[in-house]
Write a protein that holds these residues in place. Sequence first.
Motif, mmCIF file in Angstrom:
data_model
loop_
_atom_site.group_PDB
_atom_site.id
_atom_site.type_symbol
_atom_site.label_atom_id
_atom_site.label_comp_id
_atom_site.label_asym_id
_atom_site.label_seq_id
_atom_site.Cartn_x
_atom_site.Cartn_y
_atom_site.Cartn_z
ATOM 1 N N TRP A 113 -4.241 -1.744 9.386
ATOM 2 C CA TRP A 113 -3.294 -1.780 8.270
ATOM 3 C C TRP A 113 -3.965 -2.232 6.979
ATOM 4 O O TRP A 113 -3.566 -1.811 5.888
ATOM 5 N N VAL A 135 -5.461 0.923 5.573
ATOM 6 C CA VAL A 135 -4.435 1.762 4.947
ATOM 7 C C VAL A 135 -4.026 1.174 3.595
ATOM 8 O O VAL A 135 -3.868 1.899 2.598
ATOM 9 N N ALA A 184 -6.706 1.868 1.030
ATOM 10 C CA ALA A 184 -6.724 3.286 0.666
ATOM 11 C C ALA A 184 -5.625 3.591 -0.352
ATOM 12 O O ALA A 184 -5.849 4.295 -1.351
ATOM 13 N N ALA A 215 -10.706 9.637 10.017
ATOM 14 C CA ALA A 215 -9.254 9.546 9.821
ATOM 15 C C ALA A 215 -8.912 8.848 8.505
ATOM 16 O O ALA A 215 -7.949 9.226 7.819
ATOM 17 N N LEU A 216 -9.698 7.840 8.150
ATOM 18 C CA LEU A 216 -9.468 7.121 6.897
ATOM 19 C C LEU A 216 -9.647 8.054 5.701
ATOM 20 O O LEU A 216 -8.831 8.066 4.772
ATOM 21 N N TYR A 217 -10.707 8.861 5.729
ATOM 22 C CA TYR A 217 -10.933 9.797 4.631
ATOM 23 C C TYR A 217 -9.933 10.949 4.663
ATOM 24 O O TYR A 217 -9.570 11.486 3.611
ATOM 25 N N PHE A 227 -6.831 10.589 5.574
ATOM 26 C CA PHE A 227 -5.631 9.984 4.988
ATOM 27 C C PHE A 227 -5.748 9.928 3.466
ATOM 28 O O PHE A 227 -4.793 10.278 2.749
ATOM 29 N N THR A 281 -5.271 13.338 1.995
ATOM 30 C CA THR A 281 -3.858 13.733 2.001
ATOM 31 C C THR A 281 -3.108 13.118 0.822
ATOM 32 O O THR A 281 -2.322 13.799 0.142
ATOM 33 N N VAL A 282 -3.373 11.830 0.569
ATOM 34 C CA VAL A 282 -2.714 11.154 -0.548
ATOM 35 C C VAL A 282 -3.100 11.795 -1.877
ATOM 36 O O VAL A 282 -2.236 12.096 -2.720
#
Length: 246
Positions: free
Chosen positions: A19, A22, A25, A113-115, A117, A120-121
């Motif tokens: 978290w 996230v 990010a 997955a972090l990149y 995400f 996507t943002v």
Amino acid sequence: MKTLLWVERLKLKRSKILWIAVFFAVMIAFIVFMQGQFQYYGQRYVDGVTWYMTATQSLGSLYVFPAIIALMGSYMICRENQDDTMKSLALIPISVSKLVGAKMIMTAIFAVALYAFLFTVTLIVEAVLHISLLDLGIVLSFAKMYLLEGIGFFLAVSPIIAIVYRLKKGYWFALIFAELYSFLGLFIGMQSTMRSIYPITAVFCAAGYYKTNSIQFVISLFSLLTSGSLSVVFLYGLNRKHDVFD
């Protein structure tokens, strides 16, 4: 290995560090958007198509995400030793090499997955601002760039994770060291020769953020593969001493 990956995934879902990643990010995306409100010759930076997607990945990659990836990897790989549960795992018995390998694989998946995400943002923001100017080619180009950076930064910081594990240091040590490591890339990136060699900036060369020729591209790939190989050497040398029955 499949079972170990499943177990590590469950541990990762319960981790507060997930978290934290996230949160950072989203904060990076928000900070860059606010920076984009500044004007240059009467036009806001954010009004330029793809400016937001480009600025977000560069700011996050130089100041935040390598440190977050190193923190997550070190947390996962050092957890059993710090909680003193490795002795109990040895009674199962379990292969330390496979356990550590599963943790490194999960760290690589986390980095990608972090990149993903973050992409996507930024894509959502770009679509709101410039939906008529975006085409499939631009979206796919940035998607490739973001995902390659996820893989690349995992390889770049993997030696830090391995060293922290070998030295039995706390995972917050990895965060500090990786932050200094990535921040130095801000200055090395200004030098066209060194940017292909230094792993942090080599990621930008390999992913396509920096314009490079074929030689610089090959050097960048070699730099990242060398970083990944060093982490394997560090971990293998330690795990061979502690492995129990496979």
